[in-house]
Write an enzyme that holds these catalytic residues in place. Structure first.
Site, PDB file in Angstrom:
ATOM      1  N   VAL A  60       0.836  -1.206   0.000  1.00  0.00           N
ATOM      2  CA  VAL A  60       0.000   0.000   0.000  1.00  0.00           C
ATOM      3  C   VAL A  60       0.872   1.258   0.000  1.00  0.00           C
ATOM      4  CG1 VAL A  60      -1.673   1.303   1.349  1.00  0.00           C
ATOM      5  CG2 VAL A  60      -1.930  -1.162   1.061  1.00  0.00           C
ATOM      6  N   ALA A  61       1.982   1.190   0.733  1.00  0.00           N
ATOM      7  CA  ALA A  61       2.837   2.373   0.823  1.00  0.00           C
ATOM      8  C   ALA A  61       3.468   2.704  -0.516  1.00  0.00           C
ATOM      9  CB  ALA A  61       3.928   2.143   1.854  1.00  0.00           C
TER      10      ALA A  61
ATOM     11  N   GLU B 225      -0.949   5.399  -6.185  1.00  0.00           N
ATOM     12  CA  GLU B 225      -2.332   5.342  -6.655  1.00  0.00           C
ATOM     13  C   GLU B 225      -2.791   6.562  -7.436  1.00  0.00           C
ATOM     14  OE1 GLU B 225      -1.521   5.287  -3.444  1.00  0.00           O
ATOM     15  OE2 GLU B 225      -1.806   3.277  -2.663  1.00  0.00           O
TER      16      GLU B 225
ATOM     17  N   ASP C 211       6.023  30.090 -41.211  1.00  0.00           N
ATOM     18  CA  ASP C 211       5.669  30.855 -42.404  1.00  0.00           C
ATOM     19  C   ASP C 211       6.040  32.300 -42.141  1.00  0.00           C
ATOM     20  OD1 ASP C 211       4.237  29.054 -44.028  1.00  0.00           O
ATOM     21  OD2 ASP C 211       2.585  29.108 -42.602  1.00  0.00           O
TER      22      ASP C 211
ATOM     23  N   ASP D  84      -0.735  26.836 -43.542  1.00  0.00           N
ATOM     24  CA  ASP D  84      -2.113  27.276 -43.651  1.00  0.00           C
ATOM     25  C   ASP D  84      -2.846  26.721 -44.865  1.00  0.00           C
ATOM     26  OD1 ASP D  84      -0.657  28.673 -45.460  1.00  0.00           O
ATOM     27  OD2 ASP D  84      -1.001  30.658 -44.610  1.00  0.00           O
TER      28      ASP D  84
ATOM     29  N   ASP E 155      -0.013  22.271 -47.351  1.00  0.00           N
ATOM     30  CA  ASP E 155       0.809  22.181 -46.150  1.00  0.00           C
ATOM     31  C   ASP E 155       0.436  20.973 -45.295  1.00  0.00           C
ATOM     32  OD1 ASP E 155       2.181  24.461 -46.752  1.00  0.00           O
ATOM     33  OD2 ASP E 155       0.845  25.782 -45.639  1.00  0.00           O
TER      34      ASP E 155
ATOM     35  N   GLU F 154       7.426   5.845   4.996  1.00  0.00           N
ATOM     36  CA  GLU F 154       6.364   4.853   5.225  1.00  0.00           C
ATOM     37  C   GLU F 154       6.930   3.438   5.293  1.00  0.00           C
ATOM     38  OE1 GLU F 154       2.689   7.349   3.177  1.00  0.00           O
ATOM     39  OE2 GLU F 154       3.436   5.548   2.192  1.00  0.00           O
TER      40      GLU F 154
ATOM     41  N   THR G 102      -4.475  12.849   3.190  1.00  0.00           N
ATOM     42  CA  THR G 102      -3.814  14.135   3.430  1.00  0.00           C
ATOM     43  C   THR G 102      -3.047  14.620   2.212  1.00  0.00           C
ATOM     44  OG1 THR G 102      -1.844  13.072   4.298  1.00  0.00           O
ATOM     45  CG2 THR G 102      -3.541  13.623   5.884  1.00  0.00           C
TER      46      THR G 102
HETATM   47  N1  LIG Z   1      -2.722  35.740 -55.159  1.00  0.00           N
HETATM   48  C1  LIG Z   1      -1.537  35.769 -55.755  1.00  0.00           C
HETATM   49  N2  LIG Z   1      -1.465  36.085 -57.046  1.00  0.00           N
HETATM   50  C2  LIG Z   1      -0.290  36.107 -57.664  1.00  0.00           C
HETATM   51  N3  LIG Z   1       0.862  35.842 -57.098  1.00  0.00           N
HETATM   52  C3  LIG Z   1       0.872  35.541 -55.823  1.00  0.00           C
HETATM   53  C4  LIG Z   1      -0.326  35.478 -55.068  1.00  0.00           C
HETATM   54  N4  LIG Z   1      -0.021  35.134 -53.801  1.00  0.00           N
HETATM   55  C5  LIG Z   1       1.294  34.988 -53.770  1.00  0.00           C
HETATM   56  N5  LIG Z   1       1.848  35.233 -54.966  1.00  0.00           N
HETATM   57  C6  LIG Z   1       3.274  35.127 -55.307  1.00  0.00           C
HETATM   58  O1  LIG Z   1       3.728  33.851 -54.969  1.00  0.00           O
HETATM   59  C7  LIG Z   1       4.758  33.942 -54.008  1.00  0.00           C
HETATM   60  C8  LIG Z   1       4.583  32.831 -53.012  1.00  0.00           C
HETATM   61  O2  LIG Z   1       3.375  33.000 -52.338  1.00  0.00           O
HETATM   62  P1  LIG Z   1       2.843  31.962 -51.290  1.00  0.00           P
HETATM   63  O3  LIG Z   1       1.524  32.496 -50.842  1.00  0.00           O
HETATM   64  O4  LIG Z   1       2.987  30.608 -51.821  1.00  0.00           O
HETATM   65  O5  LIG Z   1       3.914  32.157 -50.195  1.00  0.00           O
HETATM   66  P2  LIG Z   1       3.830  31.664 -48.724  1.00  0.00           P
HETATM   67  O6  LIG Z   1       4.695  30.507 -48.542  1.00  0.00           O
HETATM   68  O7  LIG Z   1       2.426  31.595 -48.308  1.00  0.00           O
HETATM   69  O8  LIG Z   1       4.526  32.916 -48.129  1.00  0.00           O
HETATM   70  P3  LIG Z   1       4.538  33.303 -46.630  1.00  0.00           P
HETATM   71  O9  LIG Z   1       5.511  32.461 -45.956  1.00  0.00           O
HETATM   72  O10 LIG Z   1       4.973  34.724 -46.768  1.00  0.00           O
HETATM   73  O11 LIG Z   1       3.147  33.148 -46.124  1.00  0.00           O
HETATM   74  C9  LIG Z   1       4.630  35.330 -53.407  1.00  0.00           C
HETATM   75  O12 LIG Z   1       5.878  35.830 -53.005  1.00  0.00           O
HETATM   76  C10 LIG Z   1       4.091  36.131 -54.551  1.00  0.00           C
HETATM   77  O13 LIG Z   1       5.143  36.595 -55.363  1.00  0.00           O
END
Ligand SMILES: Nc1ncnc2c1ncn2[C@@H]1O[C@H](COP(=O)(O)OP(=O)(O)OP(=O)(O)O)[C@@H](O)[C@H]1O
Length: 899
Positions: free
Chosen positions: A293-294, A298, A340, A616, A620, A685, A715
């Protein structure tokens, strides 16, 4: 006659009107009483009342008796059951009942703690509501996904999670339906394909809740929501956060098992030994039960779960939603962050700062340049939705007086080649009068080679010479060197619609360059320097230009010691990449394709680093899954990225990752603190039992098994919980990250728990015990049984052992609060919960000693007053010994670090 398809839908409950979404759209509209323009807000509100919210029950209600039963049959509880049965067999029925009571209480506490943990994680969903884009009152509107109703017209795009079951009206999508069908490769869904599929899930015109859109864009009319969707029907849970066991819990479970195994074998080994030493079998059994037990820890595991859940809660308050308990711990051990740039390091609030004409000269843009910018975009200024850069370009175009409404833009558009992160450019083709005009915008490195002419001063078009090209590149470099994102804009006219992207993007005329500023977030520089102090390296992985990225990286304090271009990275051998990543430098990976992230995550993982990787976009997702910790952007990220990630940042902020790391480290430290505290009681204990056994009974048992239970499960519980909530020690983020191989239970921890505080407490309580006996005239071997003269003194002596341990544990609790600094540095009273826990501990002990009914159960007797004077210094002595040890070992470490 009913076709098989009809049969598939007929009879299934679909809300008030059963409909077949695979009928021609006109019928679907009629059945759903809607139009391509969507519902009105009023009608949508009314339907919400009828159909209910578009969500699934959060989780199947946990069967609490089952959950509790699991606690009762938990392996450590089983050991206590064995102890109870043994106690019953040897005739100590009271002890047996007490052990059972303790098992029940302990399991109830563990059950409650798990419930709390479950709730903490469940509640996360509320922090991050999913939104959807729909057409309401004829306009695109963003609504909560839970408010969708049948008849709503959805606007779906790349990265969106499909929020309800819907029938496509126009457009085409690539759908990842793995959550629904288990198939991992994406499938095409197109509004106007013939529908010959047998199963609704295979229909090319239907999309289903729970699947995600990995490409394309489309409009679709919702025909089923909530529990009426396919997902609801098969009762699957969409994105339920799971309470998986973390490595920390696994580690501690192993340690707990080890200790339990040691306790059991020691108990078994001492059984014959005790008898040999002259104990009766009953006495020997009682002794063995005591040892068991000691030593069985638990309360340990549920307390860890609760502590991790506490971490999840407080991280959520700081903007980091953690989807798995284990992530709390992983965050704490992060060694590298790959981040990013846009939105994470910067504010993602872009503004056009300057423009150049087609030959790179500073010039305010000509009308056709401003119009090109307004046409070559998918952002919508009416709803303020779309890429922040495009919104900034739209605002800029309006500010020049050449703006174009989104309706006109969309009406005149003949073709759209979406932004492609690999090509780093996008193109639109518009039908204007009798010609087609392609507008291209993108990274200058990608657009310039496709231009053969340029518009210079006064709008004069001329051929681009090699000299002009290199001058343009110099201008781009100069702008990027100031941290600006540079976009090139170009155009070409066609007599008819260009056949493909390649043709649309060739032989262009450069209109000019646009430099956008996106200032770093104010809090990032401090967060980066916190990372550096904490021994964490930060790499930037961006699609942007190397100079822009390096300028931004440097502005926030990231080294940017080396810049690696996407193509350089692709050409790099695995070993070279490993070497680069382990060189201790901070690297800017620029013009990186999304796949580069996966490669970097892989390499870092291979080198033994713990990687937090942000992302994002849809592309990715694999890297987010591969990294030890995928971190998605909650505000700007796609649903796909959020699904793949373990941590979602509600504010997209780099600084929040660092707060998360800090919280993760604090939680890990706290776990160590209460493990230390719980382990320390074992020695005081066990020592009394050894005296009893090894003296063959000449020394009476200094502590009863029931008293041990009162300590372990009475306790001690609250102070242990309070230690789990201990605030971070100063210097938490000045230490290097712990390594993967670090265990929560280290040799140093055991030395402190058993070697220092445990042994000292053992000696102190035995001094107390013998002092009372000897003062009453006891000599070894003297009779202390129930009717003997010395019996009362014996009860008082065991009470002093019991109280002595309680006093010593208060010292242990305060010593456990710090590992790296002295108690003075954090303040004696800064953990109010611990003060309350200690007060409870003392009150509970007093009740056991002074309340007559409890005295009977626990065999205690109020000790003489002078024993309190003896015991009062115990906490200070125990804490002092540990503090001294820590101070000495700190001094030794800093001496050995000095050159
Ligand atoms: N809507 C768009 N229309 C045209 N060219 C674009 C557009 N968005 C980004 N780009 C071009 O593509 C390149 C890469 O963009 P992207 O959005 O892939 O980068 P990212 O990895 O998201 O960049 P970050 O790390 O800055 O977020 C930009 O530097 C720009 O020159």
């Amino acid at each position: 006659m009913t076709t098989p398809r009809h049969a598939a839908c007929a009879g299934r409950e679909r809300g008030p009107v059963p409909i077949d979404p695979r009928e021609p759209t006109a019928r679907v509209f009629r059945d759903l009483r809607t139009t391509a323009g969507g519902l009105t807000s009023r009608e949508a509100r009314r339907r919400l009342e009828v159909h209910g919210p578009n969500d699934l029950p959060h989780h199947a209600v946990r069967e609490w008796p089952v959950a509790w039963l699991r606690q009762l049959t938990h392996p450590l509880a089983l050991l206590l059951w064995i102890a109870g049965v043994l106690a019953w067999i040897v005739g100590t029925r009271e002890l047996a009942l007490a052990i059972v009571a303790v098992i029940l209480l302990n399991s109830a506490l563990a059950f409650w703690q798990e419930e709390q943990a479950e709730q903490a994680v469940e509640a996360l969903g509320d922090y991050l509501p999913q939104h959807s884009q729909v057409r309401r009152d004829g306009r695109p509107t963003r609504v909560l996904a839970t408010e969708l109703v049948p008849g709503d017209v959805l606007l779906l795009g790349e990265g969106d999670r499909v929020p309800a079951d819907a029938r496509l009206l126009s457009g085409a999508l690539e759908i990842d339906a793995s959550a629904l069908t288990g198939e991992s490769s994406p499938v095409e869904r197109t509004a106007d394909l013939p529908d010959t599929a047998r199963r609704p899930v295979d229909s090319p015109v239907l999309v289903f809740s729970g699947t995600v859109c990995t490409g394309g864009s489309a409009e679709a009319v919702v025909h089923a929501t909530g529990r009426h969707t396919e997902l609801g029907r098969i009762a699957m849970l969409s994105a339920r956060v799971r309470l998986a066991e973390s490595p920390l819990e696994r580690q501690v479970r192993r340690v707990a098992w080890l200790i339990a195994a040691v306790a059991t074998s020691v108990a078994a080994a001492f059984l014959p030994l005790g008898v040999l030493a002259g104990l009766t079998w009953t006495q020997a059994f009682v002794f063995a039960i005591g040892l068991l037990v000691a030593n069985v820890p638990e309360g340990l595991l549920p307390t860890i779960t609760l502590s991790l859940a506490g971490g999840v809660r407080s991280m959520a308050r700081r903007g980091a939603l953690v989807k798995r308990l284990s992530a709390v711990e992983t965050l704490g051990s992060t060694t590298v962050i790959c981040t990013d740039k846009t939105g994470t390091l910067t504010r993602n609030v872009m503004r056009v700062l300057e423009t150049r004409d087609g030959v790179g000269a500073p010039a305010s843009p000509r009308p056709e340049f401003a119009l090109a910018v307004a046409r070559c975009t998918t952002a919508d200024e009416r709803t303020n939705s779309g890429d922040p850069m495009e919104l900034a370009l739209l605002a800029f175009s309006h500010s020049t007086g050449e703006g174009l409404s989104s309706e006109r833009r969309d009406a005149e558009r003949a073709r759209l080649f979406r932004f492609d992160p690999h090509l780093k450019r996008m193109t639109t083709v518009d039908h204007l009068a009798s010609r087609y005009v392609a507008h291209v915008k993108g990274a200058p490195e990608e657009v310039l080679p496709r231009c053969t002419s340029a518009r210079g001063a006064g709008g004069v078009v001329r051929q681009l010479t090699g000299q002009e090209r290199s001058r343009l590149l110099d201008v781009v470099n100069e702008m990027a060197g100031r941290g600006l994102r540079v976009i090139a804009v170009a155009r070409r006219d066609f007599p008819e619609l260009p056949a493909d992207r390649e043709r649309a993007e060739s032989d262009l005329c450069l209109f000019g360059l646009i430099g956008l500023i996106d200032p770093p977030r104010a809090e990032v520089a401090a967060a980066v320097s916190a990372c550096h102090a904490a021994g964490i390296r930060v790499h930037v992985v961006t699609g942007d230009n190397g100079r822009t990225a390096t300028a931004i990286a440097r502005q926030v304090g990231i080294g940017g010691d080396q810049v690696v271009d996407g193509s350089e990275l692709d050409a790099m051998a695995e070993t070279d990449l490993d070497e680069l990543l382990m060189s201790g430098q901070e690297i800017v990976f620029c013009r990186a394709a999304p796949e580069s992230k996966l490669r970097i995550a892989d390499a870092l993982h291979h080198c033994g680093q713990v990687v937090a990787m942000t992302g994002d976009g849809v592309n990715d997702a694999p890297a987010l899954r591969r990294a030890d910790l995928g971190v998605a952007m909650g505000a700007s990220g796609t649903d796909v990225a959020r699904e793949a990630a373990t941590v979602v940042l509600t504010d997209d902020n780099f600084a929040t990752i660092v707060s998360g790391i800090e919280e993760g480290r604090r939680v890990y430290d706290s776990v160590r603190k209460f493990v230390l505290y719980i382990f320390a009681h074992a020695v005081p204990e066990v020592l009394p039992f050894l005296h009893f056994a090894l003296s063959g009974g000449a020394i009476p048992l200094p502590l009863t098994v029931l008293q041990i239970l009162a300590i372990d499960l009475g306790t001690e519980t609250l102070p242990a919980l309070a230690l789990g909530r201990e605030r971070a020690e100063p210097g938490l983020m000045d230490r290097p990250p712990r390594t993967r191989s670090d265990s929560v239970v280290t040799r140093r921890l055991l030395l402190r728990a058993w070697g220092i505080m445990g042994v000292l407490s053992g000696i102190l309580v035995l001094i107390g015990f013998f002092a009372v006996l000897l003062a009453a005239g006891w000599r070894p071997g003297a009779d202390v049984s129930e009717n003997a003269v010395l019996h009362h003194a014996y009860l008082q002596a065991t009470t002093v052992t019991f109280l002595g341990i309680v006093f010593c544990q208060i010292g242990t609790a305060f010593a456990s609060r710090t590992q790296y600094v002295g108690l003075r540095d954090i303040g004696l009273t800064s953990n109010k919960l611990l003060l309350a826990g200690c007060a409870f501990e003392l009150l509970f002990a007093a009740a056991i000693v002074y309340l007559p009914p409890l005295r009977g159960v626990f065999n205690t007797a109020p000790p003489p007053g002078w024993t309190y004077a003896l015991m009062l210094p115990f906490p200070v002595l125990v804490w002092g010994a540990d503090e001294l040890y820590r101070r000495l070992s700190r001094a030794r470490t800093s001496r050995s670090r000095r050159p």
